[in-house]
Every structure is written in structure tokens, then in C-alpha cells.
Design a protein around this motif. Structure first.
Motif, short mmCIF file in Angstrom:
data_model
loop_
_atom_site.label_atom_id
_atom_site.label_comp_id
_atom_site.label_asym_id
_atom_site.label_seq_id
_atom_site.Cartn_x
_atom_site.Cartn_y
_atom_site.Cartn_z
N ALA A 142 0.86 -1.18 0.00
CA ALA A 142 0.00 0.00 0.00
C ALA A 142 0.90 1.23 0.00
O ALA A 142 1.95 1.23 0.63
N VAL A 143 0.47 2.26 -0.72
CA VAL A 143 1.30 3.46 -0.86
C VAL A 143 0.45 4.70 -0.67
O VAL A 143 -0.63 4.82 -1.24
N ARG A 144 0.96 5.60 0.14
CA ARG A 144 0.36 6.92 0.29
C ARG A 144 1.35 7.97 -0.20
O ARG A 144 2.54 7.69 -0.33
N SER A 145 0.86 9.16 -0.40
CA SER A 145 1.73 10.26 -0.86
C SER A 145 2.89 10.50 0.09
O SER A 145 4.00 10.80 -0.34
N ILE A 146 2.66 10.35 1.39
CA ILE A 146 3.73 10.56 2.37
C ILE A 146 4.87 9.56 2.17
O ILE A 146 6.04 9.90 2.34
N ARG B 127 10.43 8.62 0.38
CA ARG B 127 11.35 7.86 -0.47
C ARG B 127 12.12 8.78 -1.42
O ARG B 127 13.31 8.63 -1.63
N MET B 128 11.40 9.75 -1.99
CA MET B 128 12.03 10.62 -2.98
C MET B 128 12.71 11.83 -2.35
O MET B 128 13.37 12.59 -3.05
N LYS B 129 12.48 12.01 -1.05
CA LYS B 129 13.03 13.16 -0.32
C LYS B 129 12.52 14.48 -0.90
O LYS B 129 13.28 15.43 -1.09
N PHE B 130 11.21 14.51 -1.18
CA PHE B 130 10.54 15.71 -1.68
C PHE B 130 9.56 16.19 -0.61
O PHE B 130 9.13 15.41 0.26
N SER B 131 9.16 17.43 -0.71
CA SER B 131 8.18 17.96 0.24
C SER B 131 6.80 17.38 -0.05
O SER B 131 6.50 16.97 -1.18
N LYS B 132 5.97 17.35 0.99
CA LYS B 132 4.60 16.84 0.82
C LYS B 132 3.81 17.65 -0.22
O LYS B 132 3.12 17.05 -1.05
N SER C 38 2.13 16.12 -3.55
CA SER C 38 0.69 16.28 -3.73
C SER C 38 0.38 16.86 -5.11
O SER C 38 -0.52 16.39 -5.81
N ARG C 39 1.15 17.85 -5.53
CA ARG C 39 0.97 18.44 -6.85
C ARG C 39 1.25 17.40 -7.94
O ARG C 39 0.49 17.26 -8.89
N ALA C 40 2.35 16.66 -7.79
CA ALA C 40 2.71 15.65 -8.79
C ALA C 40 1.65 14.56 -8.87
O ALA C 40 1.27 14.13 -9.97
N VAL C 41 1.15 14.12 -7.73
CA VAL C 41 0.11 13.08 -7.72
C VAL C 41 -1.14 13.61 -8.43
O VAL C 41 -1.79 12.88 -9.19
N GLY C 42 -1.47 14.86 -8.21
CA GLY C 42 -2.61 15.46 -8.90
C GLY C 42 -2.44 15.43 -10.41
O GLY C 42 -3.38 15.12 -11.15
#
Length: 128
Positions: free
Chosen positions: A23-27, A32-37, A41-45
Motif C-alpha cells: 500500500a502506498v500513500r503520498s507521504i 522515499r524521494m526526499k521531496f516535500s509533501k 501532492s501536486r505531482a500526484v494530482g
């Protein structure tokens, strides 16, 4: 999302995390990628808008069939390139870093030649 390369990195990360955790959430992606939330969130959108990812009510991410196919392609390029680099004497850490960059720009012809070379060498090892 800034580029096609970035999109591929997100898809690959979601695939790998799903394989590891189920299971994977944005967090998880952010960590993993060491990016800000907010960046994730923008990328997932954008991935959702492109039809590559879905998110359920609990916030779990799933790759669509199109997203999974793209992610598997990137992941395969990464692993084949990493293995090839290790085989020719590059240390594992450097091979993984270089493969991550190379996976986005390598031509299909070059990739297929490397993959064939590795398969042929594996066959030779089995025969010996």
C-alpha cells in the motif's frame, strides 16, 4: 511536475513502494524521494489528471493499467542498466545512481542490445 523524467520517477517510486509495502500513500512517496509533501501532492494530482494514478478515500495510491505499464518499463530499464553497469565493474551505489539518470534517455535500440547481451551472458553461465 517539471518533466517527463520526473513523471517516470514518480511512477517507478509508486511501483517499488507498492511491491515493498502493499500500500502506498503520498507521504511514502515524499519520504522515499526526499521531496516535500506539497510537491508530491501536486505531482500526484498531475498523475491523476493524466490517468496514471488513482487515490481512494483513505489516500492510498494505485497505478492504473497505463501507469503500471509505464512504471514497469522504467523500472525494467533501471534494473537492467544497473545490473549491466555492475557487471562491467561499476560499484553498486554508483551503478544505481547512473542507471537512474540513464533510464530516461537511453534509446530503445541501445537498451535492447544491453538487455540481449545480459541474457546471452546469463545463458552462457548456465551452460558452464
Amino acid at each position: 511536475m517539471r518533466s517527463f523524467e520526473s513523471r517516470e520517477d514518480y511512477l517507478e517510486t509508486i511501483l517499488v513502494l507498492y511491491q515493498e509495502k502493499g500500500a502506498v500513500r503520498s507521504i511514502d512517496v515524499a519520504e522515499r524521494m526526499k521531496f516535500s509533501k506539497p510537491s508530491v501532492s501536486r505531482a500526484v494530482g498531475l498523475l491523476k489528471s493524466a490517468g496514471l494514478v488513482t487515490m481512494d478515500r483513505e489516500g492510498f495510491l494505485r497505478l492504473t493499467s497505463e501507469g503500471e505499464a509505464a512504471a514497469r518499463g522504467v523500472y525494467e530499464r533501471h534494473t537492467v542498466l544497473r545490473d549491466f553497469l555492475i557487471q562491467i565493474g561499476v560499484d553498486a551505489a554508483t551503478a544505481a545512481e547512473d542507471a537512474c539518470r540513464m533510464e530516461h534517455v537511453i534509446s530503445t535500440q541501445t537498451f535492447e542490445s544491453i538487455r540481449k547481451q545480459l541474457k546471452d551472458e546469463d545463458k552462457e553461465r548456465i551452460v558452464r
